[in-house]
Design a protein around this motif. Structure first.
Motif, PDB file in Angstrom:
ATOM      1  N   UNK A 129       0.829  -1.211   0.000  1.00 24.07           N
ATOM      2  CA  UNK A 129       0.000   0.000   0.000  1.00 24.07           C
ATOM      3  C   UNK A 129       0.859   1.256   0.000  1.00 24.07           C
ATOM      4  N   UNK A 130       1.878   1.275   0.839  1.00 19.53           N
ATOM      5  CA  UNK A 130       2.764   2.451   0.897  1.00 19.53           C
ATOM      6  C   UNK A 130       3.466   2.672  -0.444  1.00 19.53           C
ATOM      7  N   UNK A 131       3.924   1.589  -1.057  1.00 22.98           N
ATOM      8  CA  UNK A 131       4.589   1.700  -2.361  1.00 22.98           C
ATOM      9  C   UNK A 131       3.615   2.213  -3.421  1.00 22.98           C
ATOM     10  N   UNK A 132       2.405   1.663  -3.411  1.00 22.76           N
ATOM     11  CA  UNK A 132       1.388   2.050  -4.391  1.00 22.76           C
ATOM     12  C   UNK A 132       1.031   3.523  -4.275  1.00 22.76           C
ATOM     13  N   UNK A 133       0.953   4.013  -3.045  1.00 22.52           N
ATOM     14  CA  UNK A 133       0.516   5.388  -2.812  1.00 22.52           C
ATOM     15  C   UNK A 133       1.674   6.359  -2.599  1.00 22.52           C
ATOM     16  N   UNK A 156       4.010   6.495  -0.198  1.00 24.37           N
ATOM     17  CA  UNK A 156       4.147   6.944   1.187  1.00 24.37           C
ATOM     18  C   UNK A 156       5.571   6.707   1.681  1.00 24.37           C
ATOM     19  N   UNK A 157       6.211   7.751   2.160  1.00 23.32           N
ATOM     20  CA  UNK A 157       7.559   7.623   2.723  1.00 23.32           C
ATOM     21  C   UNK A 157       7.594   7.957   4.213  1.00 23.32           C
ATOM     22  N   UNK A 158       6.618   8.718   4.690  1.00 22.26           N
ATOM     23  CA  UNK A 158       6.562   9.103   6.096  1.00 22.26           C
ATOM     24  C   UNK A 158       5.378   8.405   6.761  1.00 22.26           C
ATOM     25  N   UNK A 159       5.646   7.340   7.490  1.00 18.08           N
ATOM     26  CA  UNK A 159       4.579   6.538   8.087  1.00 18.08           C
ATOM     27  C   UNK A 159       3.883   7.249   9.241  1.00 18.08           C
ATOM     28  N   UNK A 192      -1.717  -2.551  11.519  1.00 15.22           N
ATOM     29  CA  UNK A 192      -1.153  -1.207  11.555  1.00 15.22           C
ATOM     30  C   UNK A 192       0.058  -1.118  12.459  1.00 15.22           C
ATOM     31  N   UNK A 193      -0.022  -1.772  13.613  1.00 19.03           N
ATOM     32  CA  UNK A 193       1.117  -1.801  14.541  1.00 19.03           C
ATOM     33  C   UNK A 193       2.313  -2.482  13.883  1.00 19.03           C
ATOM     34  N   UNK A 194       2.061  -3.607  13.215  1.00 21.97           N
ATOM     35  CA  UNK A 194       3.145  -4.323  12.530  1.00 21.97           C
ATOM     36  C   UNK A 194       3.814  -3.462  11.472  1.00 21.97           C
ATOM     37  N   UNK A 195       3.016  -2.561  10.873  1.00 17.09           N
ATOM     38  CA  UNK A 195       3.536  -1.699   9.804  1.00 17.09           C
ATOM     39  C   UNK A 195       4.137  -0.403  10.330  1.00 17.09           C
ATOM     40  N   UNK A 196       4.051  -0.186  11.635  1.00 17.17           N
ATOM     41  CA  UNK A 196       4.643   1.005  12.221  1.00 17.17           C
ATOM     42  C   UNK A 196       3.837   2.275  12.033  1.00 17.17           C
ATOM     43  N   UNK A 197       2.499   2.141  11.980  1.00 22.48           N
ATOM     44  CA  UNK A 197       1.647   3.325  11.822  1.00 22.48           C
ATOM     45  C   UNK A 197       0.642   3.401  12.967  1.00 22.48           C
TER      46      UNK A 197
END
Length: 231
Positions: A163-167, A169-172, A189-194
């Motif tokens: 999702x971050x790559x698709x959109x 996103x560099x700043x979580x 979300x926790x696993x992804x650091x957000x």
């Protein structure tokens, strides 16, 4: 609030899945010549489905297997001679016709004009796309990302990376995940650091070690004009 991208789960977060399931399952039983099938078998189906979806989250079964296995177990339990594969396919098709928004969702999105909005769902791609397209939310989201298209599922961090790559996103720190499931949405979300927001309209007690950043009971509480309650 400092967030720029808001990631929303779909079922039991924006859409009322109880209503969706009731209509889709009833219509599918009707198509197989069982007009009373919903009343007779729904309780068993829901118990089986709950176990199967947990198996999916834990990686013990694939989404494609889930589509058939839940009905295979149901038919075995009630000694029904029905084709689980055909039934599962039609059920997914019927799901796509059901768009039942949870109270307050439309009003909530009307207040989010300055945010990037996306869907992150473990549901079936075609059904989820069809349900959104048939709802007032059809032009709301920048992206609709389903686990089926990525090969990963919440709470796996890989689906968030996709999702971050698709959109781009560099700043979580500027991303918030919102959903009803502690084990899928919030843990993911926790696993992804957000940061995360637990949508908990029934006021369920959190008996897990999973701690969301925020918790809300209704969409009226989801307001960036005032501080939401931190956990």
């Amino acid at each position: 609030m400092h967030y720029e991208l808001l990631l929303f789960d779909l079922d039991d977060t924006l859409f009322d899945f109880n209503e969706t399931e009731k209509h889709a399952l009833g219509n599918t039983f009707n198509s197989f010549g069982l007009p009373n099938g919903l009343e007779q078998y729904r309780d068993t189906y829901r118990a089986i489905s709950s176990v199967i979806w947990d198996d999916l989250e834990q990686g013990r079964i694939t989404l494609e297997e889930l589509k058939v296995e839940r009905f295979r177990r149901l038919f075995q339990e009630h000694e029904l001679e029905l084709d689980a594969h055909r039934f599962g396919e039609l059920y997914i098709e019927n799901l796509g016709h059901e768009s039942h928004l949870i109270e307050g969702v439309e009003e909530m999105f009307a207040s989010l004009e300055n945010y990037r909005l996306a869907i992150l769902t473990n549901g079936f791609t075609l059904a989820q796309y069809a349900r959104i397209a048939g709802s007032p939310l059809r032009n709301t989201f920048e992206a609709i990302i389903a686990s089926e298209q990525t090969g990963f599922k919440k709470p796996q961090p890989e689906i968030f990376e996709y999702t971050f790559d698709t959109l781009g996103i560099t700043d979580r720190s500027k991303v918030l995940m919102i959903g009803d499931s502690l084990t899928s949405d919030i843990q993911g979300g926790i696993n992804a650091g957000i940061d995360t927001c637990w949508f908990n309209p029934e006021g369920k007690e959190n008996r897990t070690s999973i701690t969301p950043t925020y918790e809300i009971r209704s969409w009226k509480e989801f307001s960036f004009g005032r501080k939401m309650v931190n956990n």
